[in-house]
Scaffold this motif. Structure first.
Motif, PDB file in Angstrom:
ATOM      1  N   ARG A  39      -6.271  14.644  20.074  1.00  0.00           N
ATOM      2  CA  ARG A  39      -5.725  13.379  19.517  1.00  0.00           C
ATOM      3  C   ARG A  39      -5.331  13.782  18.154  1.00  0.00           C
ATOM      4  O   ARG A  39      -5.742  14.726  17.409  1.00  0.00           O
ATOM      5  CB  ARG A  39      -6.942  12.362  19.372  1.00  0.00           C
ATOM      6  CG  ARG A  39      -7.173  11.573  20.149  1.00  0.00           C
ATOM      7  CD  ARG A  39      -8.162  10.492  20.026  1.00  0.00           C
ATOM      8  NE  ARG A  39      -9.117  10.458  20.903  1.00  0.00           N
ATOM      9  CZ  ARG A  39     -10.096   9.763  20.890  1.00  0.00           C
ATOM     10  NH1 ARG A  39     -10.626   9.190  19.451  1.00  0.00           N
ATOM     11  NH2 ARG A  39     -11.039   9.246  21.790  1.00  0.00           N
ATOM     12  N   LEU A  48       4.750  11.005  12.229  1.00  0.00           N
ATOM     13  CA  LEU A  48       4.292  11.663  13.495  1.00  0.00           C
ATOM     14  C   LEU A  48       5.406  12.843  13.807  1.00  0.00           C
ATOM     15  O   LEU A  48       5.089  13.784  14.230  1.00  0.00           O
ATOM     16  CB  LEU A  48       4.202  10.550  14.699  1.00  0.00           C
ATOM     17  CG  LEU A  48       3.920  10.862  15.880  1.00  0.00           C
ATOM     18  CD1 LEU A  48       2.581  11.740  15.948  1.00  0.00           C
ATOM     19  CD2 LEU A  48       3.940   9.883  16.986  1.00  0.00           C
ATOM     20  N   SER A  57       6.297  16.872  22.834  1.00  0.00           N
ATOM     21  CA  SER A  57       5.157  15.968  23.175  1.00  0.00           C
ATOM     22  C   SER A  57       5.537  14.711  23.293  1.00  0.00           C
ATOM     23  O   SER A  57       6.388  14.202  22.575  1.00  0.00           O
ATOM     24  CB  SER A  57       4.012  16.247  22.521  1.00  0.00           C
ATOM     25  OG  SER A  57       3.452  17.603  22.531  1.00  0.00           O
ATOM     26  N   TYR A  59       3.631  10.679  22.632  1.00  0.00           N
ATOM     27  CA  TYR A  59       2.508  10.410  22.233  1.00  0.00           C
ATOM     28  C   TYR A  59       2.245   9.179  22.675  1.00  0.00           C
ATOM     29  O   TYR A  59       2.957   8.339  22.867  1.00  0.00           O
ATOM     30  CB  TYR A  59       2.640  10.338  20.652  1.00  0.00           C
ATOM     31  CG  TYR A  59       3.126  11.701  20.220  1.00  0.00           C
ATOM     32  CD1 TYR A  59       2.321  12.836  19.771  1.00  0.00           C
ATOM     33  CD2 TYR A  59       4.553  11.817  19.873  1.00  0.00           C
ATOM     34  CE1 TYR A  59       2.756  13.891  19.144  1.00  0.00           C
ATOM     35  CE2 TYR A  59       4.940  13.089  19.358  1.00  0.00           C
ATOM     36  CZ  TYR A  59       3.870  14.138  19.048  1.00  0.00           C
ATOM     37  OH  TYR A  59       4.694  15.278  18.721  1.00  0.00           O
ATOM     38  N   VAL A 111      -3.037   9.070  17.687  1.00  0.00           N
ATOM     39  CA  VAL A 111      -2.343   9.048  18.989  1.00  0.00           C
ATOM     40  C   VAL A 111      -2.889  10.164  20.016  1.00  0.00           C
ATOM     41  O   VAL A 111      -3.491  11.088  19.350  1.00  0.00           O
ATOM     42  CB  VAL A 111      -0.909   9.429  18.611  1.00  0.00           C
ATOM     43  CG1 VAL A 111       0.142   8.356  17.792  1.00  0.00           C
ATOM     44  CG2 VAL A 111      -0.503  10.650  17.940  1.00  0.00           C
ATOM     45  N   CYS A 112      -2.691   9.799  21.140  1.00  0.00           N
ATOM     46  CA  CYS A 112      -2.805  11.060  22.057  1.00  0.00           C
ATOM     47  C   CYS A 112      -1.686  11.941  22.348  1.00  0.00           C
ATOM     48  O   CYS A 112      -0.428  11.563  22.561  1.00  0.00           O
ATOM     49  CB  CYS A 112      -3.657  10.536  23.429  1.00  0.00           C
ATOM     50  SG  CYS A 112      -4.809   9.685  23.345  1.00  0.00           S
ATOM     51  N   VAL A 113      -1.831  13.185  22.038  1.00  0.00           N
ATOM     52  CA  VAL A 113      -0.617  13.985  22.085  1.00  0.00           C
ATOM     53  C   VAL A 113      -0.639  14.570  23.617  1.00  0.00           C
ATOM     54  O   VAL A 113      -1.542  15.087  24.122  1.00  0.00           O
ATOM     55  CB  VAL A 113      -0.985  15.518  21.294  1.00  0.00           C
ATOM     56  CG1 VAL A 113       0.193  16.423  21.343  1.00  0.00           C
ATOM     57  CG2 VAL A 113      -1.008  14.882  19.924  1.00  0.00           C
TER      58      VAL A 113
END
Length: 240
Positions: A39, A48, A57, A59, A111-113
């Motif tokens: 995260r 970001l 990635s 997100y 955010v989740c990567v």
């Protein structure tokens, strides 16, 4: 590892239904958990990713609100979209392996990567995931197409009404109220997105207030008459 990067399990995430395909078995979920291992926290005003940066990635937004924008030739920021919790951001980078816009946090966000090469790898084995990634991309294309139609032929009232309806509908899908919202973006950013001048956005909001369609207190907007907003948008379609 960056101290802001914390292990997170998708299988326990309350946004799972929005980000991840439903109906995965335990083993498949476990594998996705392994992909989405990190995260990242972004402070309000932080970026970001930037236009031109290498794409690595996607997100998933866990908390917070973002805008995507590009700098125009005369140095202004053109807002190209707003993204909220439960939505995926970064799809713009897939085509040429680099991002084509800046993603800026409008409030503190997390955010989740999701490393894209790992998603692709896993997608080949878990068809539900592949289907889901395609669905997300398709939704993005449909949304962009909608925006183009919006900017192509709508009057100011129609643009703002469509914008408010879209925003409240997306928030409602995330369990928020169907009639109340806090605008995370400024009037100027709304104008940039909708192709309207700041004064026009303010004037249109005032018009909606006078007509009893919305109540506005700074960034708090309460929709009093959803049907009126729908009629404003639909008057556009019946004319053609």
């Amino acid at each position: 590892m960056n101290p802001l990067s914390i292990k997170v399990a998708c299988s326990n995430c309350n946004l799972r239904e929005l980000c991840m395909p439903v109906g995965l078995n335990e083993e498949q979920l476990q594998r996705i958990d392994e992909v989405v291992a990190v995260r990242r926290k972004i402070k309000r005003g932080g970026t970001l990713f930037r236009n031109g940066e290498s794409f690595t990635s996607l997100y998933a937004i866990r908390t917070g609100f973002f805008k995507t924008c590009v700098a125009t030739e005369d140095g202004r920021d053109q807002v190209t979209g707003f993204q909220m919790a439960g939505e995926i951001i970064g799809l713009d980078g897939i085509v040429n392996d680099h991002h084509t816009c800046d993603a800026v946090a409008l409030e503190d966000a997390e955010v989740c990567v999701m490393p894209f090469d790992r998603i692709e790898e896993l997608s080949r084995e878990v068809t539900a995931l592949q289907h889901h990634v395609h669905k997300i991309m398709s939704r993005e294309i449909v949304r962009e197409h909608g925006v183009m139609l919006l900017l192509g032929s709508m009057r100011a009232e129609e643009r703002l009404a469509a914008f408010l309806l879209n925003l409240v509908q997306r928030l409602h899908a995330r369990g928020f109220s169907q009639s109340e919202l806090v605008l995370r973006m400024t009037r100027e950013e709304i104008g940039s997105y909708l192709g309207l001048k700041l004064e026009t956005v303010s004037r249109t909001f005032s018009k909606f207030v006078e007509e009893g369609i919305v109540e506005v207190k700074q960034r708090h907007v309460r929709i009093l008459d959803t049907d009126a907003l729908r009629r404003i948008v639909n008057s556009q379609q019946t004319c053609h």
